[in-house]
Design an enzyme around this catalytic site. Structure first.
Site, PDB file in Angstrom:
ATOM      1  N   ASP A  24      -5.837  45.342  86.319  1.00 30.11           N
ATOM      2  CA  ASP A  24      -6.945  45.634  85.828  1.00 30.11           C
ATOM      3  C   ASP A  24      -7.392  46.952  86.303  1.00 30.11           C
ATOM      4  O   ASP A  24      -7.239  47.512  87.259  1.00 30.11           O
ATOM      5  CB  ASP A  24      -8.038  44.437  86.025  1.00 30.11           C
ATOM      6  CG  ASP A  24      -9.241  44.684  85.334  1.00 30.11           C
ATOM      7  OD1 ASP A  24      -9.273  45.181  84.126  1.00 30.11           O
ATOM      8  OD2 ASP A  24     -10.304  44.039  85.597  1.00 30.11           O
ATOM      9  N   GLY A  27      -9.047  51.003  81.962  1.00 30.46           N
ATOM     10  CA  GLY A  27      -9.966  51.712  81.161  1.00 30.46           C
ATOM     11  C   GLY A  27     -10.848  52.576  82.011  1.00 30.46           C
ATOM     12  O   GLY A  27     -11.241  53.782  81.822  1.00 30.46           O
ATOM     13  N   TRP A  29     -10.200  53.710  84.859  1.00 31.93           N
ATOM     14  CA  TRP A  29      -9.569  54.751  85.748  1.00 31.93           C
ATOM     15  C   TRP A  29      -9.757  55.997  84.715  1.00 31.93           C
ATOM     16  O   TRP A  29      -9.925  57.243  84.915  1.00 31.93           O
ATOM     17  CB  TRP A  29      -8.271  54.532  85.786  1.00 31.93           C
ATOM     18  CG  TRP A  29      -7.379  55.479  86.467  1.00 31.93           C
ATOM     19  CD1 TRP A  29      -6.923  55.883  87.825  1.00 31.93           C
ATOM     20  CD2 TRP A  29      -6.591  56.499  85.684  1.00 31.93           C
ATOM     21  NE1 TRP A  29      -6.097  56.922  87.873  1.00 31.93           N
ATOM     22  CE2 TRP A  29      -5.796  57.328  86.644  1.00 31.93           C
ATOM     23  CE3 TRP A  29      -6.663  56.813  84.352  1.00 31.93           C
ATOM     24  CZ2 TRP A  29      -5.224  58.566  86.140  1.00 31.93           C
ATOM     25  CZ3 TRP A  29      -5.770  57.876  84.141  1.00 31.93           C
ATOM     26  CH2 TRP A  29      -4.921  58.716  85.095  1.00 31.93           C
ATOM     27  N   ARG A  37      -9.579  55.556  76.948  1.00 30.04           N
ATOM     28  CA  ARG A  37      -9.242  54.740  77.779  1.00 30.04           C
ATOM     29  C   ARG A  37      -7.581  54.376  77.627  1.00 30.04           C
ATOM     30  O   ARG A  37      -6.898  53.991  78.598  1.00 30.04           O
ATOM     31  CB  ARG A  37      -9.885  53.234  77.183  1.00 30.04           C
ATOM     32  CG  ARG A  37     -11.283  53.142  77.640  1.00 30.04           C
ATOM     33  CD  ARG A  37     -11.740  51.949  76.799  1.00 30.04           C
ATOM     34  NE  ARG A  37     -11.088  50.530  77.149  1.00 30.04           N
ATOM     35  CZ  ARG A  37     -11.264  50.093  78.472  1.00 30.04           C
ATOM     36  NH1 ARG A  37     -12.175  50.238  79.243  1.00 30.04           N
ATOM     37  NH2 ARG A  37     -10.431  48.677  78.636  1.00 30.04           N
ATOM     38  N   HIS A  41      -4.255  53.257  79.904  1.00 28.15           N
ATOM     39  CA  HIS A  41      -3.097  52.387  79.888  1.00 28.15           C
ATOM     40  C   HIS A  41      -1.781  53.059  79.920  1.00 28.15           C
ATOM     41  O   HIS A  41      -0.869  52.451  80.419  1.00 28.15           O
ATOM     42  CB  HIS A  41      -3.287  51.751  78.433  1.00 28.15           C
ATOM     43  CG  HIS A  41      -4.477  50.991  78.149  1.00 28.15           C
ATOM     44  ND1 HIS A  41      -4.828  50.077  79.106  1.00 28.15           N
ATOM     45  CD2 HIS A  41      -5.295  50.624  77.373  1.00 28.15           C
ATOM     46  CE1 HIS A  41      -5.972  49.473  78.724  1.00 28.15           C
ATOM     47  NE2 HIS A  41      -6.249  49.728  77.545  1.00 28.15           N
ATOM     48  N   ARG A  75     -11.174  43.184  71.861  1.00 33.63           N
ATOM     49  CA  ARG A  75     -11.471  44.451  72.192  1.00 33.63           C
ATOM     50  C   ARG A  75     -11.206  45.313  70.835  1.00 33.63           C
ATOM     51  O   ARG A  75     -10.712  44.744  69.893  1.00 33.63           O
ATOM     52  CB  ARG A  75     -10.308  44.984  73.021  1.00 33.63           C
ATOM     53  CG  ARG A  75     -10.194  44.552  74.349  1.00 33.63           C
ATOM     54  CD  ARG A  75      -9.512  45.462  75.294  1.00 33.63           C
ATOM     55  NE  ARG A  75      -9.683  44.487  76.763  1.00 33.63           N
ATOM     56  CZ  ARG A  75      -9.531  45.357  77.944  1.00 33.63           C
ATOM     57  NH1 ARG A  75      -8.992  46.478  77.803  1.00 33.63           N
ATOM     58  NH2 ARG A  75      -9.771  44.556  78.933  1.00 33.63           N
ATOM     59  N   LEU A 135      15.477  40.485  90.312  1.00 34.17           N
ATOM     60  CA  LEU A 135      14.256  40.133  90.123  1.00 34.17           C
ATOM     61  C   LEU A 135      14.026  39.690  88.967  1.00 34.17           C
ATOM     62  O   LEU A 135      14.314  40.140  87.902  1.00 34.17           O
ATOM     63  CB  LEU A 135      13.483  41.709  90.242  1.00 34.17           C
ATOM     64  CG  LEU A 135      11.806  41.695  90.120  1.00 34.17           C
ATOM     65  CD1 LEU A 135      11.437  40.691  91.309  1.00 34.17           C
ATOM     66  CD2 LEU A 135      11.373  43.054  89.958  1.00 34.17           C
ATOM     67  N   ARG A 198     -12.168  37.674  89.872  1.00 34.60           N
ATOM     68  CA  ARG A 198     -11.996  36.250  88.782  1.00 34.60           C
ATOM     69  C   ARG A 198     -10.666  36.377  88.439  1.00 34.60           C
ATOM     70  O   ARG A 198      -9.778  37.268  88.436  1.00 34.60           O
ATOM     71  CB  ARG A 198     -12.922  36.635  87.642  1.00 34.60           C
ATOM     72  CG  ARG A 198     -12.822  37.746  86.760  1.00 34.60           C
ATOM     73  CD  ARG A 198     -13.835  37.855  85.835  1.00 34.60           C
ATOM     74  NE  ARG A 198     -13.905  39.057  85.103  1.00 34.60           N
ATOM     75  CZ  ARG A 198     -14.891  39.981  85.060  1.00 34.60           C
ATOM     76  NH1 ARG A 198     -15.909  39.556  85.465  1.00 34.60           N
ATOM     77  NH2 ARG A 198     -14.881  41.090  84.295  1.00 34.60           N
ATOM     78  N   ILE A 199     -10.202  35.154  87.743  1.00 33.84           N
ATOM     79  CA  ILE A 199      -8.854  34.550  87.051  1.00 33.84           C
ATOM     80  C   ILE A 199      -8.646  35.178  85.692  1.00 33.84           C
ATOM     81  O   ILE A 199      -7.510  35.235  85.519  1.00 33.84           O
ATOM     82  CB  ILE A 199      -8.765  33.318  87.381  1.00 33.84           C
ATOM     83  CG1 ILE A 199      -8.811  32.966  89.028  1.00 33.84           C
ATOM     84  CG2 ILE A 199      -7.183  32.826  87.076  1.00 33.84           C
ATOM     85  CD1 ILE A 199      -7.982  33.309  89.995  1.00 33.84           C
TER      86      ILE A 199
HETATM   87  C1  IPE Z   1      -7.445  40.625  82.393  1.00 35.78           C
HETATM   88  O1  IPE Z   1      -8.350  41.821  82.520  1.00 35.78           O
HETATM   89  C2  IPE Z   1      -6.484  40.577  81.551  1.00 35.78           C
HETATM   90  C3  IPE Z   1      -5.288  41.718  82.158  1.00 35.78           C
HETATM   91  C4  IPE Z   1      -5.109  42.448  82.722  1.00 35.78           C
HETATM   92  C5  IPE Z   1      -4.468  41.672  81.019  1.00 35.78           C
HETATM   93  P1  IPE Z   1      -9.513  41.983  81.690  1.00 35.78           P
HETATM   94  O2  IPE Z   1     -10.122  43.177  81.917  1.00 35.78           O
HETATM   95  O3  IPE Z   1      -9.321  41.656  80.254  1.00 35.78           O
HETATM   96  O4  IPE Z   1     -10.473  40.716  82.206  1.00 35.78           O
HETATM   97  P2  IPE Z   1     -12.078  40.329  82.042  1.00 35.78           P
HETATM   98  O5  IPE Z   1     -12.329  40.482  80.625  1.00 35.78           O
HETATM   99  O6  IPE Z   1     -12.629  41.616  82.649  1.00 35.78           O
HETATM  100  O7  IPE Z   1     -12.239  39.171  82.693  1.00 35.78           O
HETATM  101  C1  IPE Z   2      -6.274  46.307  82.293  1.00 37.57           C
HETATM  102  O1  IPE Z   2      -7.090  47.420  82.067  1.00 37.57           O
HETATM  103  C2  IPE Z   2      -5.441  46.620  81.204  1.00 37.57           C
HETATM  104  C3  IPE Z   2      -5.462  45.339  80.014  1.00 37.57           C
HETATM  105  C4  IPE Z   2      -6.360  44.297  79.996  1.00 37.57           C
HETATM  106  C5  IPE Z   2      -4.842  45.426  78.735  1.00 37.57           C
HETATM  107  P1  IPE Z   2      -8.485  47.359  81.437  1.00 37.57           P
HETATM  108  O2  IPE Z   2      -8.400  47.777  80.171  1.00 37.57           O
HETATM  109  O3  IPE Z   2      -9.160  45.731  81.279  1.00 37.57           O
HETATM  110  O4  IPE Z   2      -9.429  48.246  82.325  1.00 37.57           O
HETATM  111  P2  IPE Z   2     -11.155  48.176  82.535  1.00 37.57           P
HETATM  112  O5  IPE Z   2     -11.264  46.951  83.197  1.00 37.57           O
HETATM  113  O6  IPE Z   2     -11.836  48.267  81.165  1.00 37.57           O
HETATM  114  O7  IPE Z   2     -11.247  49.278  83.551  1.00 37.57           O
HETATM  115 MG    MG Z   3     -10.345  45.039  82.741  1.00 37.61          MG
END
Ligand code: IPE
Ligand code: IPE
Ligand code: MG
Length: 251
Positions: A24, A27, A29, A37, A41, A75, A135, A198-199
């Site tokens: 996570d 975006g 970063w 964003r 990725h 999204r 792996l 969170r999970i």
């Molecule tokens: C969880 O990240 C899913 C992935 C990393 C693929 P999110 O950024 O989507 O999670 P929430 O919405 O903040 O909980």
């Molecule tokens: C995790 O990074 C990647 C995916 C969920 C695909 P995010 O895209 O959730 O990045 P933040 O949380 O918005 O910074």
């Molecule tokens: Mg995120």
């Protein structure tokens, strides 16, 4: 199949056998650097390569990465499209190299939602790496922990319709072979980058006794040193699985 942590006490060692990561912060970063964003990725993919290599060197046997959740369809459409394109490009470019490194690739999640070309690339990648053992790399894509439990229950009932009229016969050992991660031991260590604790509907069944590690680092910044730090933290945990410290010390 490996033992369930609630049915018996699993074996474990100082290095996690199975590491599960919520990658996570891509975006944020990018936003911090005034970049789109999507740039985050793309950088995140480089961090995946580093993590695979570092885990291979450290002796991790199973690495499971959350790449796209069942809720990530919410999204903006451009971001979802970019993520799908990146997934296709990565499979096209990286599978050969991964295979030479002895990586067995699997993708878990509801793949029926993906376009046919992506589904076919996933199938080919899984097939061409199926004999590798160095792996086990699993990518969770359009994955949700609740979806997993539901699809397992549906498949179990379809194969054992007699259970519907004898629900008392249903136990953990009957259900777990139908879960997406049936081939792997439960994760020893869970890492979530990006600061959230969170999970987010990841492996909710399998994380029952997993050690949970959260770091503020954004995923693109998560390097081999950061991974070593997580492993050191893990090595210092006392995994009791319901027992007392005194029992563990043999007192
Ligand atoms: C969880 O990240 C899913 C992935 C990393 C693929 P999110 O950024 O989507 O999670 P929430 O919405 O903040 O909980
Ligand atoms: C995790 O990074 C990647 C995916 C969920 C695909 P995010 O895209 O959730 O990045 P933040 O949380 O918005 O910074
Ligand atoms: Mg995120």
């Amino acid at each position: 199949m490996s033992k369930s942590s609630t049915q018996s006490i699993p074996d474990y060692s100082a290095v996690p056998r199975h590491l599960a990561i919520i990658m996570d912060g891509n975006g944020r970063w990018a936003t911090r650097r005034m970049l789109p964003r999507t740039a985050g990725h793309i950088r995140g993919m480089q961090a995946v390569r580093r993590a695979v290599e570092a885990c291979g060197k450290a002796g991790v046997q199973y690495l499971t990465l959350f790449a796209f959740s069942s809720e990530n369809w919410r999204r903006p459409q451009e971001e979802v499209s970019l993520l799908m394109r990146l997934f296709v490009q990565t499979l096209e470019k990286e599978v050969g190299k991964l295979s030479r490194q002895g990586v067995r690739l699997r993708v878990i999640g509801d793949l029926s939602a993906f376009e046919p070309r992506l589904q076919e690339l996933i199938r080919q990648a899984e097939e061409s790496t199926q004999h590798n053992t160095a792996l086990h790399l699993t990518i969770a894509a359009n994955y949700g922990g609740r979806w997993d439990i539901l699809q397992a229950t549906r498949r179990l009932l379809a194969e054992h319709p007699e259970l519907a009229s004898a629900p008392e016969q249903l136990d953990e050992d009957m259900l777990t072979p139908y879960l997406s991660m049936a081939f792997a031991p439960e994760p020893d260590l869970f890492v979530r980058t990006g600061g959230e604790q969170r999970i987010s509907n990841f492996l909710i069944w399998q994380l029952a006794y997993t050690e949970l590690y959260f770091t503020d680092s954004y995923w693109p910044d998560f390097d081999a040193d950061a991974l070593t730090h997580a492993f050191e933290w893990y090595a210092g945990r006392e995994r009791r699985f319901g027992r007392t410290s005194a029992q563990l010390a043999g007192r």
